[in-house]
Design an enzyme around this catalytic site. Structure first.
Site, mmCIF file in Angstrom:
data_model
loop_
_atom_site.group_PDB
_atom_site.id
_atom_site.type_symbol
_atom_site.label_atom_id
_atom_site.label_comp_id
_atom_site.label_asym_id
_atom_site.label_seq_id
_atom_site.Cartn_x
_atom_site.Cartn_y
_atom_site.Cartn_z
ATOM 1 N N GLY A 148 0.819 -1.194 0.000
ATOM 2 C CA GLY A 148 0.000 0.000 0.000
ATOM 3 C C GLY A 148 0.859 1.252 0.000
ATOM 4 O O GLY A 148 2.079 1.201 0.174
ATOM 5 N N CYS A 149 0.213 2.395 -0.182
ATOM 6 C CA CYS A 149 0.934 3.660 -0.273
ATOM 7 C C CYS A 149 1.533 4.080 1.068
ATOM 8 O O CYS A 149 2.740 4.339 1.176
ATOM 9 C CB CYS A 149 0.026 4.740 -0.836
ATOM 10 S SG CYS A 149 -1.596 4.866 -0.044
ATOM 11 N N TYR A 150 0.706 4.145 2.105
ATOM 12 C CA TYR A 150 1.238 4.469 3.431
ATOM 13 C C TYR A 150 2.295 3.453 3.876
ATOM 14 O O TYR A 150 3.344 3.839 4.416
ATOM 15 C CB TYR A 150 0.114 4.515 4.463
ATOM 16 C CG TYR A 150 -0.766 5.742 4.436
ATOM 17 C CD1 TYR A 150 -0.232 7.030 4.480
ATOM 18 C CD2 TYR A 150 -2.153 5.615 4.395
ATOM 19 C CE1 TYR A 150 -1.052 8.147 4.477
ATOM 20 C CE2 TYR A 150 -2.987 6.730 4.397
ATOM 21 C CZ TYR A 150 -2.433 7.997 4.436
ATOM 22 O OH TYR A 150 -3.247 9.103 4.441
ATOM 23 N N THR A 152 4.370 1.750 2.114
ATOM 24 C CA THR A 152 5.618 1.949 1.382
ATOM 25 C C THR A 152 6.421 3.095 1.980
ATOM 26 O O THR A 152 7.607 2.943 2.309
ATOM 27 C CB THR A 152 5.326 2.229 -0.107
ATOM 28 O OG1 THR A 152 4.710 1.079 -0.693
ATOM 29 C CG2 THR A 152 6.607 2.547 -0.859
#
Length: 348
Positions: A148-150, A152
């Site tokens: 996921g973005c967070y 990463t």
């Protein structure tokens, strides 16, 4: 040249995949699916792709997808798992951008995502696709669960401290802020321009579903015998379209035995093509990574006390999703890891 398919091509991560793959020297996108837009030409829905993508959306068909060398799932959580058992039998390799296969503990996943997992037997076969940690396993993977973005931004920021057991694993804090595109391409009152403009707010303070993913990733890199990492994670919504800024806090275990943190980070990421450790004292900005697959990091020890502050920025749609998915694909097929991703960030 390999053939790629994209399932769920009308969301922001889907169109980001198309944007990047359109210029990839080793990939031809042969099929892109959307139940809602079946029959519509991609360029009619996304005019930025005119002259670059000459495809129309089609209904998902496992038989057609199974003819691809790789299939990307850019779908909501819970969709990929239902198609995966049949698709994997075709031999097609898969990069899943959803959260369906990120968390190894299936009951924990079901708790946080509020649904029964449709393919629990495949979870153990998935490789978590953070290249800076799992590059070797990704090379031979049949199924890659793209982070996921967070997770990463947060994991890349914390990794050098956790790997070297320099900080108290029970006192990790992440305050991370994302642009509105992180919520997906759907109609929500909370994401309207008039709702988010000139404002800044936290959300998910009681618990965000990226928390168990981040903790799992941090625990995977801890030295043996160390207490399991525990994170206080507070996400925020920024009044911008794309970008994540994570401010991370950790408490040193021994203030008398602290290596040079700048050197520690520079050495850890020296050979990573998409992690940029900024010179000492510089602050990363979200606009410096917009549209690129780069994570920029700064590390500080304010007043030489026991707290380490790490600043980490990514584009949530690129290194936080589609760019990282392509980075994983490059590794899986033995391409240059930067192929199709050597993109300069957009300024202003």
């Amino acid at each position: 040249m390999i053939k790629a398919g994209i399932v769920g091509g009308t969301g922001y991560t889907g169109v980001e995949l198309l944007r990047l793959l359109a210029k990839h020297p080793q990939v031809e996108v042969s099929v892109i699916t959307s139940r809602a837009e079946a029959g519509v030409k991609v360029a009619d829905l996304f005019p930025n792709l005119r002259g670059h993508v000459d495809l129309a959306f089609t209904e998902p068909d496992v038989n057609i997808l199974g003819q691809c060398d790789v299939v990307f799932f850019a779908t909501p959580h819970g969709v990929a798992q239902n198609m995966m058992p049949v698709l994997m039998k075709t031999g097609t390799r898969i990069v899943d951008l959803s959260a369906d296969f990120r968390i190894r503990d299936v009951p924990l996943w079901e708790k946080w995502y509020g649904q029964t997992h449709g393919a629990p037997d495949l979870v153990s076969q998935a490789v978590y696709g953070l290249p800076e940690v799992n590059r070797d396993a990704i090379r031979s993977a049949k199924l890659v669960a793209c982070p996921g973005c967070y997770p990463t931004a947060t994991q890349l920021g914390f990794l050098p401290l956790i790997e070297n057991n320099l900080v108290d694993p029970s006192r990790l804090i992440a305050n991370a802020a994302s642009g509105a595109s992180g919520a997906g391409r759907q109609a929500k009152i909370d994401n309207l321009l008039m709702e988010i403009s000139d404002s800044f707010k936290a959300y998910g303070v009681k618990g965000h579903r990226h928390l168990p993913e981040i903790e799992q990733g941090l625990r995977d890199v801890q030295p043996a015998g160390v207490a399991a990492a525990q994170l206080t994670f507070v996400p925020h919504l920024l009044p911008i379209i794309r970008g994540i800024h994570a401010t991370l806090y950790a408490t040193l275990l021994d203030v008398n035995q602290v290596p040079d943190l700048q050197s520690l980070y520079q050495q850890r990421y020296a050979n990573e093509p998409f992690v940029d450790v900024l010179p000492a004292g510089e602050m990363p900005q979200t606009r410096s990574v917009k549209g690129s697959n780069v994570c920029r990091i700064s590390v500080f020890r304010p007043q030489a006390r026991d707290t380490v502050v790490v600043l980490s920025v990514i584009d949530n749609l690129t290194k936080g999703a589609s760019g990282q998915a392509i980075q994983n694909m490059n590794i899986m097929f033995g391409f240059d890891e930067t192929a199709g991703l050597d993109v300069v960030a957009l300024l202003p």
